[in-house]
Design an enzyme around this catalytic site. Structure first.
Site, mmCIF file in Angstrom:
data_model
loop_
_atom_site.group_PDB
_atom_site.id
_atom_site.type_symbol
_atom_site.label_atom_id
_atom_site.label_comp_id
_atom_site.label_asym_id
_atom_site.label_seq_id
_atom_site.Cartn_x
_atom_site.Cartn_y
_atom_site.Cartn_z
ATOM 1 N N HIS A 1 0.986 -1.311 0.036
ATOM 2 C CA HIS A 1 -0.070 -0.113 -0.065
ATOM 3 C C HIS A 1 0.815 1.181 0.012
ATOM 4 O O HIS A 1 0.501 2.115 -0.864
ATOM 5 C CB HIS A 1 -0.892 0.079 1.318
ATOM 6 C CG HIS A 1 -1.568 1.300 1.569
ATOM 7 N ND1 HIS A 1 -3.043 1.303 1.268
ATOM 8 C CD2 HIS A 1 -1.298 2.497 1.914
ATOM 9 C CE1 HIS A 1 -3.610 2.725 1.457
ATOM 10 N NE2 HIS A 1 -2.359 3.196 2.111
ATOM 11 N N GLU A 2 1.928 1.329 0.899
ATOM 12 C CA GLU A 2 2.793 2.488 0.838
ATOM 13 C C GLU A 2 3.646 2.509 -0.160
ATOM 14 O O GLU A 2 3.630 3.803 -0.917
ATOM 15 C CB GLU A 2 3.900 2.307 2.229
ATOM 16 C CG GLU A 2 2.916 2.199 3.395
ATOM 17 C CD GLU A 2 1.802 3.481 3.678
ATOM 18 O OE1 GLU A 2 2.291 4.458 3.233
ATOM 19 O OE2 GLU A 2 0.977 3.350 4.327
ATOM 20 N N HIS B 1 1.777 4.435 -2.896
ATOM 21 C CA HIS B 1 1.695 5.937 -2.728
ATOM 22 C C HIS B 1 2.947 6.369 -3.208
ATOM 23 O O HIS B 1 2.899 7.409 -4.084
ATOM 24 C CB HIS B 1 1.853 6.363 -1.366
ATOM 25 C CG HIS B 1 0.488 6.289 -0.539
ATOM 26 N ND1 HIS B 1 -0.630 6.701 -1.240
ATOM 27 C CD2 HIS B 1 0.174 5.597 0.474
ATOM 28 C CE1 HIS B 1 -1.618 6.493 -0.210
ATOM 29 N NE2 HIS B 1 -1.325 5.720 0.703
ATOM 30 N N GLU C 1 -6.168 7.183 -0.746
ATOM 31 C CA GLU C 1 -6.052 5.666 0.139
ATOM 32 C C GLU C 1 -6.623 4.514 -0.599
ATOM 33 O O GLU C 1 -6.158 3.420 -0.621
ATOM 34 C CB GLU C 1 -6.557 6.170 1.436
ATOM 35 C CG GLU C 1 -5.748 6.981 2.243
ATOM 36 C CD GLU C 1 -4.543 6.584 2.558
ATOM 37 O OE1 GLU C 1 -4.137 5.081 2.532
ATOM 38 O OE2 GLU C 1 -3.494 7.241 2.780
#
Length: 314
Positions: free
Chosen positions: A142-143, A146, A226
């Site tokens: 997930h990070e 980003h 997100e």
């Protein structure tokens, strides 16, 4: 050219980042123009804005790590964590960001940095201790998403105006409390004192309005990014259910962290995997309008749909 060949760009995010940036630039211009119009020195305003922008842009990663008690780690110090990041970057076909650990019990992770080349991905010791390796990999995917989407730098810069406006509001408020808004002192120059009161009240009002608008813009962008990072991260590892499991576990484990500690970390909510403080925690009730993240239910629903699309019904 995309940063990560296997993490596709998202047009919706690109449009939202552009619109958010444009509106924030307009807010900057209006903020500076109104402060100058009510009597503040334009040169002083420009200097303050430039210094704050430069400091937050250039040192954003160091500030974030320092605030969260984080530090970079080498492959020799944390071979397992580096191994996960190496694998994810190979899957995404992207350059490897720096790797850090934050020595806090709160289970969370975040990515920060002024550009993809200067990005750092940080996991807390609380996250590493509470999640198993596949779940940690899902959170870090997930990070990594980003970083690949280049939204970290945009969020960093987008938060600057709100910081400036918030500081200005506080300074004006303290000036009113401790200095009586310059009230002329002992009945001296009443006219001059009244003018100063009007100027300072106008500055505070403008600052409040600018802060409120930038606050809402940042949160609108944050919620979308997100959801996109959840989707991209789940596709990267090919197992949306694992990311869903990590979301549920991290959200549940947050209840074990003292509210005092969560409040200290609340300023970084927009960067966290999950927010430090959520609706209903510690007597706080926030509507979805003011949340930096989509609801847990919304995130889990998206991952469930994605799991079904991949032919892996849960």
């Amino acid at each position: 050219m995309p940063l990560a060949r296997n993490v596709p760009a998202d047009r919706g995010l690109t449009i939202r980042m552009f619109v958010t940036g444009l509106l924030l630039v307009m807010l900057y211009g209006g903020f500076v123009a109104i402060l100058w119009r009510v009597g503040l020195s334009l040169a002083a305003i420009v200097v303050i804005v430039v210094i704050l922008l430069f400091a937050q842009y250039w040192f954003s990663d160091r500030i974030a790590l320092w605030s969260m008690h984080g530090h970079e780690v080498t492959p020799e110090q944390e071979p397992e964590l580096h191994g996960i990041i190496d694998r994810l970057c190979a899957l995404a076909d992207m350059p490897k960001p720096r790797v850090a650990i934050a020595d806090v019990d709160m289970p969370n992770a975040f990515a920060t940095g002024r550009s993809p080349k200067k990005a750092v991905v940080c996991a807390t010791t609380g996250l590493l201790r509470r999640l198993d390796q596949p779940e940690v990999e899902a959170v870090l995917a997930h990070e990594i998403s980003h970083v690949a989407h280049r939204d970290v730098a945009v969020m960093t810069l987008a938060s600057t105006l709100g910081v400036i406006a918030g500081l200005t509001t506080r300074m004006m408020l303290y000036a009113g409390i401790f200095g009586g808004f310059g009230g002329g002192g002992r009945g001296g120059n009443n006219q001059g004192g009244q003018q100063l009161v009007l100027i300072e009240m106008a500055v505070m009002l403008v600052s409040i309005v600018v802060y409120a608008i930038s606050f809402l813009l940042i949160r609108a962008l944050s919620r979308y990014r997100e959801l996109l990072a959840d989707r991209s991260g789940a596709l990267l590892i090919g197992r949306p259910s694992v990311l869903a499991s990590a979301l549920v576990k991290v959200t549940g484990e947050m209840s074990r962290i003292p509210t005092r500690d969560l409040r200290r970390a609340e300023a970084f909510n927009a960067f966290f995997f999950t927010p430090a403080l959520t609706q209903g925690r510690g007597g706080i009730s926030l509507s979805a309008l003011f949340s930096t993240h989509p609801t847990l239910e919304r995130r889990l629903a998206q991952l469930s749909e994605l799991e079904a699309q991949l032919g892996q019904p849960s």
